[in-house]
Design a protein around this motif. Structure first.
Motif, mmCIF file in Angstrom:
data_model
loop_
_atom_site.group_PDB
_atom_site.id
_atom_site.type_symbol
_atom_site.label_atom_id
_atom_site.label_comp_id
_atom_site.label_asym_id
_atom_site.label_seq_id
_atom_site.Cartn_x
_atom_site.Cartn_y
_atom_site.Cartn_z
ATOM 1 N N LEU A 41 0.817 -1.220 0.000
ATOM 2 C CA LEU A 41 0.000 0.000 0.000
ATOM 3 C C LEU A 41 0.849 1.268 0.000
ATOM 4 O O LEU A 41 0.374 2.329 -0.411
ATOM 5 C CB LEU A 41 -0.937 0.018 1.205
ATOM 6 C CG LEU A 41 -2.123 -0.942 1.157
ATOM 7 C CD1 LEU A 41 -2.940 -0.837 2.439
ATOM 8 C CD2 LEU A 41 -2.998 -0.668 -0.045
ATOM 9 N N THR A 42 2.100 1.177 0.441
ATOM 10 C CA THR A 42 2.953 2.360 0.455
ATOM 11 C C THR A 42 3.429 2.758 -0.937
ATOM 12 O O THR A 42 3.794 3.911 -1.151
ATOM 13 C CB THR A 42 4.188 2.160 1.348
ATOM 14 O OG1 THR A 42 4.972 1.085 0.822
ATOM 15 C CG2 THR A 42 3.788 1.882 2.778
ATOM 16 N N ALA A 44 1.715 1.513 -4.018
ATOM 17 C CA ALA A 44 0.681 1.367 -5.039
ATOM 18 C C ALA A 44 -0.619 2.008 -4.567
ATOM 19 O O ALA A 44 -0.971 1.924 -3.397
ATOM 20 C CB ALA A 44 0.439 -0.111 -5.342
ATOM 21 N N PRO A 45 -1.331 2.627 -5.479
ATOM 22 C CA PRO A 45 -2.607 3.227 -5.079
ATOM 23 C C PRO A 45 -3.680 2.159 -4.876
ATOM 24 O O PRO A 45 -3.596 1.064 -5.423
ATOM 25 C CB PRO A 45 -2.959 4.112 -6.271
ATOM 26 C CG PRO A 45 -2.284 3.463 -7.421
ATOM 27 C CD PRO A 45 -1.023 2.849 -6.874
ATOM 28 N N VAL A 46 -4.665 2.501 -4.087
ATOM 29 C CA VAL A 46 -5.784 1.604 -3.870
ATOM 30 C C VAL A 46 -6.896 2.010 -4.820
ATOM 31 O O VAL A 46 -7.521 3.054 -4.653
ATOM 32 C CB VAL A 46 -6.280 1.667 -2.406
ATOM 33 C CG1 VAL A 46 -7.472 0.757 -2.213
ATOM 34 C CG2 VAL A 46 -5.178 1.289 -1.456
ATOM 35 N N ASN A 47 -7.085 1.206 -5.833
ATOM 36 C CA ASN A 47 -8.141 1.443 -6.808
ATOM 37 C C ASN A 47 -9.090 0.260 -6.796
ATOM 38 O O ASN A 47 -8.689 -0.864 -6.488
ATOM 39 C CB ASN A 47 -7.562 1.602 -8.218
ATOM 40 C CG ASN A 47 -6.687 2.816 -8.342
ATOM 41 O OD1 ASN A 47 -6.920 3.820 -7.669
ATOM 42 N ND2 ASN A 47 -5.677 2.741 -9.189
ATOM 43 N N LYS A 48 -10.313 0.527 -7.170
ATOM 44 C CA LYS A 48 -11.271 -0.569 -7.290
ATOM 45 C C LYS A 48 -10.884 -1.397 -8.521
ATOM 46 O O LYS A 48 -10.706 -0.858 -9.605
ATOM 47 C CB LYS A 48 -12.686 -0.020 -7.427
ATOM 48 C CG LYS A 48 -13.738 -1.076 -7.317
ATOM 49 C CD LYS A 48 -15.113 -0.461 -7.218
ATOM 50 C CE LYS A 48 -16.134 -1.558 -7.049
ATOM 51 N NZ LYS A 48 -17.470 -1.029 -6.944
#
Length: 173
Positions: A41-42, A44-48
């Motif tokens: 998570l540090t 890479a973005p959190v995308n659906k």
């Protein structure tokens, strides 16, 4: 365990030991997964996730694909719970082996041998999706989780019965 003085019944001691071993085994599998996810998570973005992207290992044929594509964190938590349970069960197998042998190496490698044996037998039957190698992987295919649940319950039941028997053996009532 024959030389341990306990203030409770032997059966209660073995139950507590089984619980502690299960929790530590599950934690030893799950904590690195959680740390790996947090490290991911540090950077890479959190995308659906989107099915059309073909970026994700979870395809449309996966039985839990709708959960993954609508609620990815719920899918992640579910898989971490499955891994926790299987880690606890494998640690419970080690607990059983400690009462059967005094050889530390045998106790430590028995879960690995069971894991490999299951993989080999299931591969010979050409049913790889039922192998722990497949269904403990988040991107596994068309695994029916009912079989996985029954297998986990049977093995956990065997360990529990063994722990209960070990706790009653040699105890006066």
């Amino acid at each position: 365990t024959d030389y341990i003085i306990i203030k409770r019944r032997k059966r209660d001691y073995f139950r507590a030991k089984w619980l502690a071993v299960f929790l530590s085994g599950g934690g030893s599998v799950t904590v690195p997964l959680i740390l790996n996810f947090l490290a991911f998570l540090t950077i890479a973005p959190v995308n659906k996730p989107e099915i059309a992207s073909l970026f994700y290992a979870v395809g449309g044929d996966n039985i839990l694909a709708p959960l993954f594509y609508h609620y990815p964190f719920a899918y992640l938590i579910l898989y971490m719970c499955i891994d926790f349970i299987y880690g606890g069960i494998l640690a419970g197998i080690c607990l059983m082996m400690t009462n059967m042998t005094q050889r530390r190496f045998v106790v430590e490698v028995t879960p690995l041998f069971i894991y490999i044996f299951l993989y080999a037998v299931i591969a010979l039957m050409s049913e790889q999706e039922y192998s722990p190698v497949s269904f403990l992987n988040m991107g596994s295919g068309t695994m029916h989780y009912a079989y996985m649940t029954v297998f986990a319950l049977v093995v956990a039941g065997v360990i529990t019965v063994y722990v209960e028997y070990s706790g009653r053996k040699g105890e006066l009532y």
